[in-house]
Design an enzyme around this catalytic site. Structure first.
Site, short mmCIF file in Angstrom:
data_model
loop_
_atom_site.label_atom_id
_atom_site.label_comp_id
_atom_site.label_asym_id
_atom_site.label_seq_id
_atom_site.Cartn_x
_atom_site.Cartn_y
_atom_site.Cartn_z
N TRP A 50 50.87 45.10 34.62
CA TRP A 50 49.48 44.77 34.93
C TRP A 50 49.19 43.33 34.57
O TRP A 50 48.43 42.64 35.21
CB TRP A 50 48.55 45.68 34.13
CG TRP A 50 47.25 45.95 34.79
CD1 TRP A 50 46.19 45.10 34.88
CD2 TRP A 50 46.87 47.14 35.48
NE1 TRP A 50 45.16 45.69 35.55
CE2 TRP A 50 45.55 46.95 35.93
CE3 TRP A 50 47.51 48.35 35.75
CZ2 TRP A 50 44.86 47.93 36.64
CZ3 TRP A 50 46.83 49.32 36.43
CH2 TRP A 50 45.53 49.11 36.87
N HIS B 258 48.21 41.79 38.49
CA HIS B 258 47.11 40.90 38.86
C HIS B 258 47.42 40.16 40.15
O HIS B 258 46.54 39.93 40.99
CB HIS B 258 46.83 39.91 37.73
CG HIS B 258 46.01 40.50 36.62
ND1 HIS B 258 44.69 40.86 36.78
CD2 HIS B 258 46.33 40.82 35.34
CE1 HIS B 258 44.23 41.36 35.64
NE2 HIS B 258 45.19 41.35 34.76
N ASP C 19 44.58 35.13 31.42
CA ASP C 19 45.46 35.57 30.33
C ASP C 19 46.21 34.39 29.72
O ASP C 19 46.48 34.36 28.52
CB ASP C 19 46.46 36.62 30.82
CG ASP C 19 45.89 38.03 30.79
OD1 ASP C 19 44.85 38.24 30.13
OD2 ASP C 19 46.47 38.92 31.43
N ARG D 156 44.21 32.69 26.81
CA ARG D 156 43.60 33.51 25.77
C ARG D 156 43.87 32.99 24.36
O ARG D 156 43.08 33.25 23.45
CB ARG D 156 44.07 34.96 25.89
CG ARG D 156 43.53 35.64 27.14
CD ARG D 156 43.80 37.12 27.19
NE ARG D 156 42.90 37.85 26.31
CZ ARG D 156 42.72 39.17 26.38
NH1 ARG D 156 43.37 39.87 27.28
NH2 ARG D 156 41.90 39.78 25.55
N HIS E 21 37.20 40.73 28.84
CA HIS E 21 38.24 41.43 29.60
C HIS E 21 38.03 42.94 29.62
O HIS E 21 38.82 43.65 30.26
CB HIS E 21 39.62 41.13 29.01
CG HIS E 21 40.07 39.71 29.20
ND1 HIS E 21 41.08 39.36 30.07
CD2 HIS E 21 39.67 38.56 28.62
CE1 HIS E 21 41.27 38.05 30.02
NE2 HIS E 21 40.42 37.54 29.14
N HIS F 108 40.67 37.74 38.02
CA HIS F 108 41.37 38.43 36.93
C HIS F 108 40.56 39.63 36.43
O HIS F 108 41.11 40.72 36.24
CB HIS F 108 41.63 37.46 35.78
CG HIS F 108 42.46 38.04 34.69
ND1 HIS F 108 43.83 37.95 34.67
CD2 HIS F 108 42.12 38.75 33.58
CE1 HIS F 108 44.31 38.56 33.60
NE2 HIS F 108 43.29 39.05 32.92
N ASP G 33 41.30 43.71 35.76
CA ASP G 33 41.11 44.39 34.48
C ASP G 33 40.14 45.56 34.59
O ASP G 33 40.31 46.60 33.93
CB ASP G 33 40.59 43.41 33.43
CG ASP G 33 41.68 42.52 32.84
OD1 ASP G 33 42.87 42.82 33.06
OD2 ASP G 33 41.34 41.52 32.17
N HIS H 60 47.16 51.75 25.00
CA HIS H 60 46.66 50.67 25.85
C HIS H 60 47.80 49.91 26.51
O HIS H 60 47.75 49.61 27.70
CB HIS H 60 45.80 49.70 25.02
CG HIS H 60 45.06 48.72 25.87
ND1 HIS H 60 43.75 48.91 26.26
CD2 HIS H 60 45.44 47.54 26.43
CE1 HIS H 60 43.36 47.89 27.00
NE2 HIS H 60 44.37 47.05 27.13
N ASP I 78 48.56 49.22 30.36
CA ASP I 78 48.54 47.82 30.80
C ASP I 78 49.80 47.47 31.58
O ASP I 78 49.82 46.47 32.29
CB ASP I 78 48.43 46.89 29.60
CG ASP I 78 47.08 46.20 29.51
OD1 ASP I 78 46.25 46.39 30.41
OD2 ASP I 78 46.86 45.46 28.54
#
Length: 376
Positions: free
Chosen positions: A31, A36, A72, A75, A85, A138, A142, A172, A176
């Protein structure tokens, strides 16, 4: 993930057998990057001619796919965007409550709304519109990850430890990308498989609803699927096979809805006033993260120059460490050519070289003073 008109978990479950047959077995996708890019690629193909030309102009020719991973990449030094996000809608909740779930407007739902406004605003600067577009593409990806829109008092599954085929991880991360990462796939074959699936779907129905509706669809999927973890937290083939089609469909939904959002925001697009393109191969310091790997010129204002004990010289743009937007670094330089770099503080300069990412920070390595030029 979410799909048709106002997707319910029951509707999606009815499609899972069809999706599983339509998609290649064990199609894998991260992901964080490939996912993306897939969303952006689907969205780009569904843009109106007017929106497509606006995107090309705003991104100075950069593809929507390449722009999709920028949020990303930054970040590590754009912590002001960290909370944008996701949205922590309690798992037991039946509706989104902005006061409870998005205090101060710091969540993905509010961020998408804000970026849409900037993108549609002809008085916004070219730089602000480019940043809004990169964030928007993006965030639409998400939004379609169930654990970015649901929370079971575990930070969207980040604190829920599980075992994926025996390997320790958290829930998570599984959603992801790790869920489908076990057997990889390259971007184009995976995109083509999804595109074939799109030919069987009612895409107009899929476009319906609002950003809040789409978030709540993902929230229901989190409750009905993502958080339905087997005893002992051990995720095996049954969990993977049951949930893979959901992610496949989520990428389709995200791409189709991204196109809808961009087509609406850019329907009356007019260039920003006074916008002056920097030229091919030249980017601002704030945009540099979107061009990692390119040999280009990065332009910005020097905020500080510092030196390490080992002799390295760091020219930080935008702000001093650790909030800088870009760094030009001379690694233990010889010959004394870096002595005058301190005079650049407060000046707008351009740095030429290969843009790289080092420990999440964007930089160009300097080997001589000829790579730096003052810009007026």
């Amino acid at each position: 993930m979410r799909v048709f008109p106002m997707w319910t978990a029951g509707c999606l479950l009815a499609l899972i057998p069809q999706l599983a047959q339509a998609m290649p077995p064990h199609a894998g996708v991260r992901w964080w990057d490939l996912g993306h890019r897939i969303v952006a690629r689907i969205g780009e193909q569904r843009l109106t001619p007017r929106a497509r030309e606006a995107v090309r102009e705003i991104l100075a020719g950069q593809s929507l796919e390449d722009a999709s991973v920028w949020a990303d990449n930054i970040r590590n030094y754009r912590h002001d965007a960290d909370k944008l996000h996701y949205v922590n809608i309690p798992l037991a909740a039946t509706a989104y409550d902005s006061a409870r779930d998005c205090p101060g407007g710091r969540c993905i739902i509010a961020a998408i709304a804000a970026d849409r406004r900037v993108l549609a605003d002809p008085t916004a600067s070219a730089l602000d519109r480019a940043e809004a577009l990169r964030f928007l593409v993006h965030f639409m990806g998400d939004l379609h990850q169930p654990l970015h829109v649901a929370d079971n008092s575990d930070r969207g599954g980040n604190r829920r430890m599980v075992y994926l085929e025996g390997d320790s991880t958290n829930l998570h991360k599984v959603w992801d990308g790790e869920l489908l990462e076990r057997e990889g796939v390259t971007e184009t074959p995976y995109f083509e498989a999804l595109r074939r699936e799109m030919d069987t779907l009612d895409l107009a129905a899929l476009e319906r609803g609002s950003v809040v509706d789409w978030a709540m669809e993902g929230h229901r999927l989190a409750a009905d699927h993502a958080y339905r973890v087997p005893r002992g937290g051990r995720l095996g083939d049954a969990y993977i096979e049951a949930n893979r089609p959901i992610i496949d469909h989520a990428l389709i939904a995200a791409g189709v809805r991204l196109a809808k959002v961009l087509n609406e925001a850019l329907a009356d697009y007019r260039p920003s006033p006074g916008a002056k393109p920097l030229g091919a191969g030249t980017y601002t310091d704030r945009e540099s993260a979107a061009h990692v790997g390119e040999t280009a010129t990065v332009v910005g204002t020097v905020a500080a120059v510092s030196r390490s004990k080992s002799g390295n010289v760091y020219v930080n743009f935008g702000a001093d460490y650790p909030r800088q937007t870009f760094t030009a670094v001379a690694l233990a330089p010889a010959g004394g050519w870096t002595a005058g770099l301190d005079t650049l503080v407060g000046k707008r300069v351009g740095v030429r070289g290969k843009i790289v990412s080092y420990r999440g920070r964007v930089e160009v390595v300097l080997s001589s003073g000829e790579q730096i030029v003052e810009v007026r």
